[in-house]
Design a protein around this motif. Structure first.
Motif, PDB file in Angstrom:
ATOM      1  N   THR A  83       0.764  -1.221   0.062  1.00  0.00           N
ATOM      2  CA  THR A  83      -0.013  -0.101  -0.072  1.00  0.00           C
ATOM      3  C   THR A  83       0.864   1.351   0.136  1.00  0.00           C
ATOM      4  O   THR A  83       1.962   0.883   0.747  1.00  0.00           O
ATOM      5  CB  THR A  83      -1.019   0.100   1.257  1.00  0.00           C
ATOM      6  N   HIS A  87       0.265   5.536   0.685  1.00  0.00           N
ATOM      7  CA  HIS A  87      -0.469   6.637   1.127  1.00  0.00           C
ATOM      8  C   HIS A  87       0.380   7.879   1.141  1.00  0.00           C
ATOM      9  O   HIS A  87       1.555   7.772   1.237  1.00  0.00           O
ATOM     10  CB  HIS A  87      -1.257   6.558   2.453  1.00  0.00           C
ATOM     11  N   THR A 125      -5.804  -4.431   5.780  1.00  0.00           N
ATOM     12  CA  THR A 125      -5.786  -3.292   4.777  1.00  0.00           C
ATOM     13  C   THR A 125      -6.783  -2.006   5.202  1.00  0.00           C
ATOM     14  O   THR A 125      -6.226  -0.968   5.183  1.00  0.00           O
ATOM     15  CB  THR A 125      -6.309  -3.813   3.485  1.00  0.00           C
ATOM     16  N   SER A 126      -7.868  -2.459   5.916  1.00  0.00           N
ATOM     17  CA  SER A 126      -8.598  -1.340   6.550  1.00  0.00           C
ATOM     18  C   SER A 126      -7.967  -0.746   7.618  1.00  0.00           C
ATOM     19  O   SER A 126      -7.985   0.505   7.627  1.00  0.00           O
ATOM     20  CB  SER A 126      -9.914  -2.215   7.146  1.00  0.00           C
ATOM     21  N   ASP A 164      -5.191   1.591   6.053  1.00  0.00           N
ATOM     22  CA  ASP A 164      -5.710   2.617   5.234  1.00  0.00           C
ATOM     23  C   ASP A 164      -6.095   3.776   6.291  1.00  0.00           C
ATOM     24  O   ASP A 164      -5.880   4.962   6.385  1.00  0.00           O
ATOM     25  CB  ASP A 164      -6.613   2.441   4.466  1.00  0.00           C
ATOM     26  N   ARG A 165      -6.843   3.498   7.411  1.00  0.00           N
ATOM     27  CA  ARG A 165      -7.218   4.242   8.416  1.00  0.00           C
ATOM     28  C   ARG A 165      -6.282   4.913   9.075  1.00  0.00           C
ATOM     29  O   ARG A 165      -6.134   5.992   9.126  1.00  0.00           O
ATOM     30  CB  ARG A 165      -8.357   3.667   9.278  1.00  0.00           C
ATOM     31  N   SER A 201      -2.899   4.981   8.269  1.00  0.00           N
ATOM     32  CA  SER A 201      -1.866   5.724   7.468  1.00  0.00           C
ATOM     33  C   SER A 201      -2.722   7.088   7.136  1.00  0.00           C
ATOM     34  O   SER A 201      -1.787   8.327   7.299  1.00  0.00           O
ATOM     35  CB  SER A 201      -1.805   5.065   6.379  1.00  0.00           C
ATOM     36  N   GLU A 202      -3.861   7.205   6.761  1.00  0.00           N
ATOM     37  CA  GLU A 202      -4.427   8.615   6.660  1.00  0.00           C
ATOM     38  C   GLU A 202      -4.649   9.458   7.657  1.00  0.00           C
ATOM     39  O   GLU A 202      -4.194  10.668   7.590  1.00  0.00           O
ATOM     40  CB  GLU A 202      -5.892   8.297   5.971  1.00  0.00           C
TER      41      GLU A 202
END
Length: 331
Positions: A9, A11, A130-131, A134-135, A137-138
């Motif tokens: 991933t 970001h 993954t969830s 994503d959360r 990292s953002e």
């Protein structure tokens, strides 16, 4: 246990600040619990020039996870690479890199890259990881951007302070008083309610060893605190308890004047007794100052207000812990 597939991933975010300022936030991992919402506590296990070995406690998908990582720091290349030594299921392996790129004196691009594998290649585990990646990292990228763009103003908004009492009571009893937060509603006048959940293994709520190998205990709690004006506010915290002399915590839900609040309780030898210290580190929310304190009030007013309120509660807890230890010793 078998794992074969590696997932990648990336970001990124644009930051209106010098690249070296951005890198400094990434490199200073000790401050991450104060800087990044998911991070609860960081312990340095080893430090050498350009490298460090750390243990992290962080929230992930509604749970508190802990893992050990190695980080390589490259201040010239503005990069920090990391690799988990011991991951927490469903993560089988995790690594990645922070990369800062300069786009001028006051513009930077920050990328956060991850590679990971899931235990047994379980599809549900892959989706969960993954969830969370994503959360988190953002959230972390947005936090770096906000902090870097504050520039020198961060020094005005962030501050630390301590309160200390001395006692000749048994330090084990002092620790037990601080550890047994589930009993605070009946022990402390400013605590009107408290819901506490604790992980398994290590120690039970009575402080007895349950075969966890001395691992720190992790507590998640919601506490209703009564202020001097009679109002009640609720905070949520994660505490990591290092018996027999230290408890660290992070408020995951903070009062309106703050964007971050971390702290610790420590018990250290002092003369013929021990010093018991409560330490707080706070970042204020400048946009909330006038809304909470009234028109014309300043960040300086907010610093005074917050320190007075937190110190009052800490001093009360410290005093009661000392009285508990000394009264128990007297029998």
């Amino acid at each position: 246990m078998t794992t074969t597939d590696t997932y990648l991933t990336t970001h990124g975010i644009t930051v209106l600040a010098p690249a070296r300022t951005v890198y400094g936030i990434i490199a200073d991992v000790a401050d991450w619990p104060q800087r990044f919402a998911p991070n609860v506590h960081v312990e340095h296990l080893e430090r050498t020039p350009g490298a460090e070995r750390i243990r992290i406690w962080a929230t992930a998908g509604g749970a508190v996870k802990s893992w050990t990582s190695r980080r390589e720091l490259d201040p010239d290349g503005l990069r920090v690479t990391f690799r988990q030594e011991l991951s927490a299921p469903p993560v089988a392996a995790m690594g990645g890199e922070w990369i800062v790129t300069s786009h001028g004196d006051h513009v930077s691009r920050l990328e956060l890259r991850h590679d990971f594998r899931a235990v047994d290649d379980d599809p549900a585990g892959v989706r969960w990881i993954t969830s969370v990646v994503d959360r988190n990292s953002e959230s972390e990228l947005a936090a770096v951007k906000a902090l870097a763009e504050l520039g020198d103003r961060l020094g005005e908004l962030e501050f630390s302070f301590e309160d200390t009492v001395f006692t000749t009571g048994d330090p084990a009893l002092v620790y037990d008083y601080l550890y047994r937060a589930d009993l605070w509603p009946e022990r402390l006048p400013h605590v009107s309610g408290l819901d506490l959940k604790e992980d398994t293994g290590g120690r039970d709520m009575a402080g007895r060893d349950t075969g966890g190998g001395g691992e720190p205990r992790v507590q998640v709690m919601a506490m209703d605190t009564r202020t001097a004006d009679g109002s009640v506010h609720t905070t949520e915290s994660v505490r990591v308890c290092f018996a027999p002399d230290r408890i660290v915590y992070k408020q995951t839900t903070v009062p309106a004047l703050m964007t971050a609040h971390t702290g610790s309780w420590t018990i250290t030898p002092a003369g013929d007794g021990v010093a018991v210290t409560s330490r707080h580190t706070v970042i204020l929310d400048p946009g909330a100052v006038e809304r909470v304190l009234g028109q014309g009030r300043t960040v300086a007013d907010a610093r005074t207000y917050v320190q007075r309120a937190l110190s009052a509660n800490s001093a009360t807890t410290l005093r009661h812990a000392r009285e508990f230890a000394e009264a128990t010793a007297r029998g």
